[in-house]
Design an enzyme around this catalytic site. Structure first.
Site, PDB file in Angstrom:
ATOM      1  N   ASP A  57      38.100  53.687  40.011  1.00 22.67           N
ATOM      2  CA  ASP A  57      37.698  53.637  41.111  1.00 22.67           C
ATOM      3  C   ASP A  57      36.802  55.430  41.335  1.00 22.67           C
ATOM      4  O   ASP A  57      36.900  56.215  42.222  1.00 22.67           O
ATOM      5  CB  ASP A  57      38.294  53.502  42.397  1.00 22.67           C
ATOM      6  CG  ASP A  57      38.136  52.166  42.922  1.00 22.67           C
ATOM      7  OD1 ASP A  57      37.734  51.564  42.300  1.00 22.67           O
ATOM      8  OD2 ASP A  57      39.140  51.721  44.209  1.00 22.67           O
ATOM      9  N   LYS A 105      31.438  51.124  44.497  1.00 22.80           N
ATOM     10  CA  LYS A 105      32.115  49.821  44.270  1.00 22.80           C
ATOM     11  C   LYS A 105      31.768  48.308  45.419  1.00 22.80           C
ATOM     12  O   LYS A 105      31.575  48.558  46.034  1.00 22.80           O
ATOM     13  CB  LYS A 105      33.602  50.195  44.488  1.00 22.80           C
ATOM     14  CG  LYS A 105      34.238  49.266  43.860  1.00 22.80           C
ATOM     15  CD  LYS A 105      35.956  49.684  44.833  1.00 22.80           C
ATOM     16  CE  LYS A 105      36.377  48.552  44.661  1.00 22.80           C
ATOM     17  NZ  LYS A 105      38.186  49.106  44.156  1.00 22.80           N
ATOM     18  N   ARG A 151      38.037  44.277  34.072  1.00 24.05           N
ATOM     19  CA  ARG A 151      38.876  43.946  33.448  1.00 24.05           C
ATOM     20  C   ARG A 151      38.566  42.439  32.803  1.00 24.05           C
ATOM     21  O   ARG A 151      39.111  42.829  31.350  1.00 24.05           O
ATOM     22  CB  ARG A 151      40.018  43.796  33.857  1.00 24.05           C
ATOM     23  CG  ARG A 151      40.438  45.914  34.236  1.00 24.05           C
ATOM     24  CD  ARG A 151      41.322  45.747  35.897  1.00 24.05           C
ATOM     25  NE  ARG A 151      41.376  46.942  36.218  1.00 24.05           N
ATOM     26  CZ  ARG A 151      41.518  48.325  36.021  1.00 24.05           C
ATOM     27  NH1 ARG A 151      42.048  48.670  34.591  1.00 24.05           N
ATOM     28  NH2 ARG A 151      40.856  49.004  37.010  1.00 24.05           N
ATOM     29  N   ASP A 175      35.687  51.554  35.791  1.00 24.97           N
ATOM     30  CA  ASP A 175      35.922  49.921  36.050  1.00 24.97           C
ATOM     31  C   ASP A 175      34.473  49.584  37.040  1.00 24.97           C
ATOM     32  O   ASP A 175      34.550  48.591  37.509  1.00 24.97           O
ATOM     33  CB  ASP A 175      36.673  49.921  36.358  1.00 24.97           C
ATOM     34  CG  ASP A 175      38.232  49.907  38.296  1.00 24.97           C
ATOM     35  OD1 ASP A 175      37.346  51.743  38.636  1.00 24.97           O
ATOM     36  OD2 ASP A 175      38.691  49.609  38.132  1.00 24.97           O
ATOM     37  N   HIS A 208      45.898  43.281  36.323  1.00 26.54           N
ATOM     38  CA  HIS A 208      44.631  43.003  37.223  1.00 26.54           C
ATOM     39  C   HIS A 208      43.608  41.520  36.742  1.00 26.54           C
ATOM     40  O   HIS A 208      43.132  41.494  36.832  1.00 26.54           O
ATOM     41  CB  HIS A 208      43.838  44.194  37.784  1.00 26.54           C
ATOM     42  CG  HIS A 208      43.473  43.550  38.757  1.00 26.54           C
ATOM     43  ND1 HIS A 208      42.981  44.445  39.492  1.00 26.54           N
ATOM     44  CD2 HIS A 208      44.426  43.228  39.690  1.00 26.54           C
ATOM     45  CE1 HIS A 208      42.522  44.065  41.170  1.00 26.54           C
ATOM     46  NE2 HIS A 208      43.724  43.033  41.489  1.00 26.54           N
ATOM     47  N   CYS A 259      36.742  46.255  40.187  1.00 25.75           N
ATOM     48  CA  CYS A 259      38.130  46.497  39.489  1.00 25.75           C
ATOM     49  C   CYS A 259      38.403  45.173  38.786  1.00 25.75           C
ATOM     50  O   CYS A 259      38.260  44.891  37.249  1.00 25.75           O
ATOM     51  CB  CYS A 259      39.391  46.875  40.448  1.00 25.75           C
ATOM     52  SG  CYS A 259      39.684  45.905  41.800  1.00 25.75           S
TER      53      CYS A 259
END
Length: 800
Positions: free
Chosen positions: A114, A489, A155, A410, A210, A151
């Site tokens: 973030d 985001k 990943r 991310d 995550h 996020c």
């Protein structure tokens, strides 16, 4: 006449390390891997028997020559030989890299959470990040590197080298009934760790995972998507996506959930703080690797949670930034932009600052919001120091020169309003709740209280930083973070998807301190690792599952100043869509918004929409995006917004006809139950008889080439039971029992029985279909794999 000195073919880095120790013995290793391996094996054996001088002579004979003239060999005194016997083993066994490792670098991926494009010093920030700045000064900075805007999709994408929907994580951690939105890293992808491990790499991870729903698993099966089950030899970190920096939920070491306050292996003097814990364990893995596995290269994934909300930092770190932001939002943003222009990470030719306007700026609570940014800066500062410790550990172990370090983020700055409502309360003078035991495992993303009994507080006026606060830094500061780009985001305008990328690799990057403006994407990290690690990307894995091809391109040519060719880059998240081809970018905000068109060569800050001027280009790019979306499991868009129906838990018998489609809320509730299935066939033919669910959770029965096959998918693992061939007309019967067994019958005769790991532990997200599979494939077939014969009757019975 002077004798000629012996030549010394030595790598520059090794020569510097040896010279730093003094002139007593100066040698080099031949680069022939097989001979070197034999020499080291022999030398290790002799050292273990105490023959240090024999080791020295063996290495000399094999080609490791000293740099002084030959006639001096006859003048070495006994004292010199004894000193050499002590020093040589240290030089041989702690400094030079094995030949195999010299040709294949260690790979370290470092991801922050973030943070915006301009949040580190070497990309324009006032936040002090000297260690990242040093990596950039001696490495390569990418100016157009991209993530996926959120996020967990990020990943999944970086781990797999696929777009996130292809890896099963198109949104967040819930199963939404479609293979692109299962909320679990699927078994049709492999992780970088899984691939590099097959090439002889040791694999380590520290930080945020995550990519699984199961943060508090009740069985080993629910850990099937934890790091150690997806290729990592060691893991320390959190399985969930957010939490307190002082008391994180889902903290684990390898496969064991732990409390940071009852952890015998890690009790820092300054108390637990998650950013430090992530960095310290990354350092630990590097050092332990050097001690136990130094002959192998390693892959290390370091996934920080800084600077994701909550704004948590130690007071001594916050003090460094007190008053740093008193000039206000827009002034800080203007200064950042000018600094970015000076650094060259953006250009005046294709960016300009748009009017900031209100965008969440505080007036009544300005001091409170200045504090939020001070804490945010302190969090990044602490992360940078942790990165410095990691880099120093690589340097101390002689590994830095041949380690590729990649730093990135991310998603863009986070405009979420978490903890920023009205009604913030002051901290009470004394704890009002009972303290928690050291062994207590924190279950909540947002703890209800601190360990010593203070209630956790949110709201305007609550000064961020301590463990009893839980606040985000808000939209105005996120705008500053994303300077000079639009949105945040979640969105796929440049502010949501643009990330720094610092690449540092002294042995492999020929352009230290330069900028690279060719676009790159997270999907490229798998391809880069496969390329540098001399690994084979598999076509099958996970017990024979077909693996989707990589989507990315190796970045290795860019390290040498060469060009790479790419067709297009794509994005989708929460209905926000984009495609970039060359410098043209088509982007839309939300499922119902019109496409916008930008020429990023002249307008990377996306302020001049050219869609009306170039309608044919819009149509061309939109069609290209649509074809990708169909191929990459993106469709249907946002299925999670229509997934709240009540489930059919009371009905235990069903008699659906061929081609019947029972939606999820009407389909059998099979979680934890015995399943009995029967179907009368007029003739045996290929195709699906029944299917419910998909590749994460589901069950199906199909016929292929006359073989009756039962499949049960559980935690993304496919279990099958196959019969002998059947033919003609007759009755198929199948049972899936709670004890994990299953059986198949044809006209009453038992034709197969075995283990399928039943029952299902989750209710499938897809509905049930008879005679085809309309959604995610449960079995090893391509949907819909419609049954080409006739099903006269079907009966499904459930029992608790």
């Amino acid at each position: 006449m002077k004798p000629e000195p012996v030549s010394v073919p030595c790598r520059q880095g090794a020569a510097k390390r040896v010279a730093a120790r003094g002139p007593l013995v100066f040698f080099a290793h031949r680069e022939r891997g097989g001979e070197r391996e034999r020499i080291e094996r022999s030398a290790r054996a002799m050292r273990n028997r105490g023959f240090i001088m024999f080791q020295f002579l063996a290495m000399t004979q094999a080609g490791c020559r000293r740099s002084f003239p030959r006639h001096l060999l006859h003048r070495i005194t006994t004292q010199t030989i004894l000193v050499a016997a002590v020093v040589l083993p240290q030089l041989i066994y702690t400094q030079p890299l094995p030949a195999d490792q010299a040709s294949r670098p260690n790979i370290v991926l470092i991801m922050a959470d973030d943070m915006g494009y301009s949040d580190i010093g070497c990309y324009g920030s006032e936040i002090e990040t000297p260690h990242l700045d040093s990596l950039a000064e001696n490495g390569l900075r990418f100016t157009q590197f991209y993530n996926t805007a959120r996020c967990c999709p990020t990943r999944a994408s970086l781990l797999s080298g696929l777009y996130p929907h292809q890896a099963g994580v198109g949104h967040m951690m819930s199963d939404n009934g479609h293979d692109g939105y299962r909320g679990e890293l699927n078994r049709e992808c492999v992780t970088i760790a899984e691939v590099l491990k097959t090439a002889g790499y040791r694999t380590y991870m520290s930080g945020k995972w995550h990519v699984t729903q199961h943060i508090q698993p009740e069985s080993s099966e629910q850990q099937s998507n934890w790091p150690c089950q997806r290729g990592f030899d060691r893991f320390y970190g959190t399985i969930h996506g957010a939490g307190s920096f002082y008391d994180p939920n889902s903290l684990a070491r390898d496969n064991q959930l732990i409390s940071p306050y009852a952890d015998d292996e890690y009790q820092p003097e300054d108390g637990f703080y998650y950013t430090d814990a992530i960095a310290d364990h990354a350092v630990r893995f590097v050092r332990e690797h050097q001690q136990h596995n130094r002959e192998d290269p390693f892959f290390l994934y370091v996934s920080f949670t800084a600077a994701h909300w909550p704004m948590h930092a130690r007071e001594k770190d916050i003090d460094k930034y007190v008053g740093r932001y008193s000039a206000g939002y827009d002034s800080i943003r203007q200064v950042r932009y000018q600094r970015m222009l000076e650094l060259g990470v953006v250009t005046e030719h294709n960016t300009r600052l748009w009017e900031m306007g209100d965008v969440g700026q505080e007036t009544e609570h300005l001091d409170w919001d200045l504090r939020n940014m001070e804490v945010y800066a302190a969090m990044i500062d602490c992360m940078d120091r942790g990165i410095g410790r990691l880099v120093n550990s690589l340097r101390e172990n002689g590994q830095l020169d041949n380690t590729l370090i990649l730093y990135f983020q991310d998603n863009g700055g986070c405009a979420e309003n978490y903890g920023r409502g009205e009604g913030g309360q002051p901290r009470s003078e004394h704890p009002t709740l009972d303290p928690l035991a050291d062994s207590y495992l924190q279950p909540d993303m947002e703890p209800k209280q601190t360990r010593d009994g203070y209630p956790v507080r949110k709201g305007k006026g609550v000064m961020a930083g301590p463990a009893d606060t839980y606040i985000g830094y808000g939209k105005a500061w996120a705008t500053v973070s994303n300077t000079p780009f639009r949105e945040y985001k979640h969105w796929v305008h440049e502010g949501g998807i643009s990330s720094p990328l610092i690449a540092h690799w002294p042995a492999g990057i020929s352009r230290p301190g330069e900028l690279e403006d060719q676009p790159g994407h997270l999907i490229d990290l798998m391809a880069t690792a496969v390329d540098l690690g001399s690994a084979d990307y598999p076509s099958e894995f996970h017990g024979g599952n077909k693996i989707q091809p990589m989507e990315g391109i190796s970045l290795k040519p860019l390290f040498q100043g060469q060009a790479i060719q790419r067709d297009a880059l794509y994005w989708e998240h929460e209905g926000n869509r984009a495609i970039r081809v060359g410098d043209w970018k088509l982007v839309a905000k939300g499922t119902d918004s019109a496409w916008e068109l930008y020429d990023l060569a002249s307008d990377r800050s996306e302020q001049n929409d050219l869609a009306d001027k170039f309608p044919e280009r819009v149509m061309e790019l939109a069609d290209k995006w649509q074809r990708w979306a169909e191929r990459a499991r993106v469709l249907p868009l946002t299925p999670y917004r229509n997934n709240n129906q009540k489930l059919n838990k009371s009905q235990l018998e069903f008699q659906p006809a061929q081609n019947k489609d029972l939606p999820r809320h009407l389909a059998p509730f099979v979680k934890g139950r015995n399943i009995s299935f029967a179907a009368d066939l007029s003739e045996v033919a290929d195709g699906v008889l029944v299917a419910q669910g998909g590749g994460t959770h589901g069950w199906a029965i199909h016929i292929q080439d006359g073989t009756l096959i039962l499949t049960l998918c559980k935690q993304s693992r496919r279990h099958t039971l196959r019969s002998s061939n059947i033919s003609g007309a007759g009755r198929v019967e199948a049972k899936i029992r709670k004890d994990g067994t299953a059986e198949l019958r044809w006209n009453g005769e038992l034709i197969a029985q075995g283990e399928v790991s039943g029952p299902l532990t989750e209710q499938p997200q897809d509905g049930l279909q008879i005679g085809r599979d309309l959604q995610g494939a449960v079995g090893d077939y391509k949907v819909p794999f419609a049954f080409t014969g006739r099903i006269d009757a079907v009966e499904i019975k459930l029992s608790k």
